[in-house]
Design a protein around this motif. Sequence first.
Motif, mmCIF file in Angstrom:
data_model
loop_
_atom_site.group_PDB
_atom_site.id
_atom_site.type_symbol
_atom_site.label_atom_id
_atom_site.label_comp_id
_atom_site.label_asym_id
_atom_site.label_seq_id
_atom_site.Cartn_x
_atom_site.Cartn_y
_atom_site.Cartn_z
ATOM 1 N N UNK A 3 0.798 -1.215 0.000
ATOM 2 C CA UNK A 3 0.000 0.000 0.000
ATOM 3 C C UNK A 3 0.830 1.264 0.000
ATOM 4 N N UNK A 4 1.978 1.241 0.702
ATOM 5 C CA UNK A 4 2.838 2.425 0.745
ATOM 6 C C UNK A 4 3.468 2.722 -0.611
ATOM 7 N N UNK A 58 -2.170 8.831 7.668
ATOM 8 C CA UNK A 58 -3.498 8.421 7.231
ATOM 9 C C UNK A 58 -3.453 7.284 6.227
ATOM 10 N N UNK A 59 -2.339 7.162 5.490
ATOM 11 C CA UNK A 59 -2.247 6.085 4.505
ATOM 12 C C UNK A 59 -2.164 4.722 5.183
ATOM 13 N N UNK A 60 -1.371 4.608 6.258
ATOM 14 C CA UNK A 60 -1.293 3.314 6.944
ATOM 15 C C UNK A 60 -2.640 2.955 7.569
ATOM 16 N N UNK A 93 -2.882 11.892 0.841
ATOM 17 C CA UNK A 93 -2.936 11.919 2.306
ATOM 18 C C UNK A 93 -2.851 13.378 2.763
ATOM 19 N N UNK A 94 -3.990 14.051 2.893
ATOM 20 C CA UNK A 94 -3.962 15.444 3.370
ATOM 21 C C UNK A 94 -3.440 15.507 4.805
ATOM 22 N N UNK A 95 -2.957 16.674 5.228
ATOM 23 C CA UNK A 95 -2.512 16.824 6.619
ATOM 24 C C UNK A 95 -3.653 16.538 7.585
ATOM 25 N N UNK A 96 -3.314 15.912 8.714
ATOM 26 C CA UNK A 96 -4.335 15.686 9.740
ATOM 27 C C UNK A 96 -4.797 17.022 10.302
ATOM 28 N N UNK A 98 -7.585 9.943 4.028
ATOM 29 C CA UNK A 98 -6.692 9.434 2.980
ATOM 30 C C UNK A 98 -7.546 8.724 1.940
ATOM 31 N N UNK A 99 -7.052 8.677 0.696
ATOM 32 C CA UNK A 99 -7.768 7.931 -0.328
ATOM 33 C C UNK A 99 -6.826 7.502 -1.436
ATOM 34 N N UNK A 100 -7.211 6.404 -2.086
ATOM 35 C CA UNK A 100 -6.508 5.921 -3.273
ATOM 36 C C UNK A 100 -7.573 5.524 -4.292
#
Length: 309
Positions: free
Chosen positions: A25-26, A295-297, A32-35, A53-55
Amino acid sequence: MQYFDAEETASRLEYDVLIPALRSGMALDATVPPRQHYSLGSGDEATLLVMPAWNREFVGVKLVDVFPRNTAHGLPALSSAYVLADGETGKHLALVDGGELTRRRTVATAALGASLLSREDSRVHLIVGTGHIGSAVHDAYRAVRGGIETTLIADPHDPASAEALASSLAERGVHALAVDDLPEAVAQADIVTTATLAREPVIRGEWVTPGTHLDLIGSFRPSLREADSALMARATVFVDHAVALTESGEIVTAFAEGALTEEEVHTDLDQLCAAPGPRPRQPEEVTVFKTVGTGLTDLVAAATVYTRT
């Protein structure tokens, strides 16, 4: 819409499944916008964190409520949930327990770093910190470094917890030992994993033996710091995300003290994950992997929970 409680989330995020999923996934394109941090009207006491996060496949957001005053009433200070949606239609697919998801993706990300950066012949693993995160470290690392023969457990602030965790692991057949001489334990270790909320360094560069790899999990804001600048200066430093350059106390302090420059920090975890094998390392090189969580993880972990059959 499916709901996965903490027990079901844990059962679907076994480390031999989650760590490879994170590596894949990485390496994929994602946003991944800032939190975002929102005060809930009580000064700094209560906070809402929003981590999106989104893909191509999924859209997700983790919602974290932080209410420090809850501890006075015997309630958890932190509550979280993850909402997963379809990336094509936006349809909500799942609500996942955020606490267990965060715990497992945190230690799995650190173990992923170790699998890419530590020596494959590592035999001694030192875990510093025995709390909610630290107690999960051993199982994650066992999935990537099966050759570890000895696990040392230290907790400078709670030695009794170190004894308890070592005993618990020993009952499972692990050669685990609680230690109270931290400099000696660091010198013996091939891999050091810290999972504390220390405000002053618990690991010092002068203790570290050439060839050691260190994973720093605990600090997630500049006021927290698990390792001193001497270590950061002598190590090859990697981070899970560029946000660590402003959120990690070890890195922020090392910058301020002139021990490290931004150009010397490697932020290419995605490239490491995409490579066919571990990064080549010099025999006496000291490596540090600093993870602050992204957010990606979270997205990858939530998608793994949802798609497992």
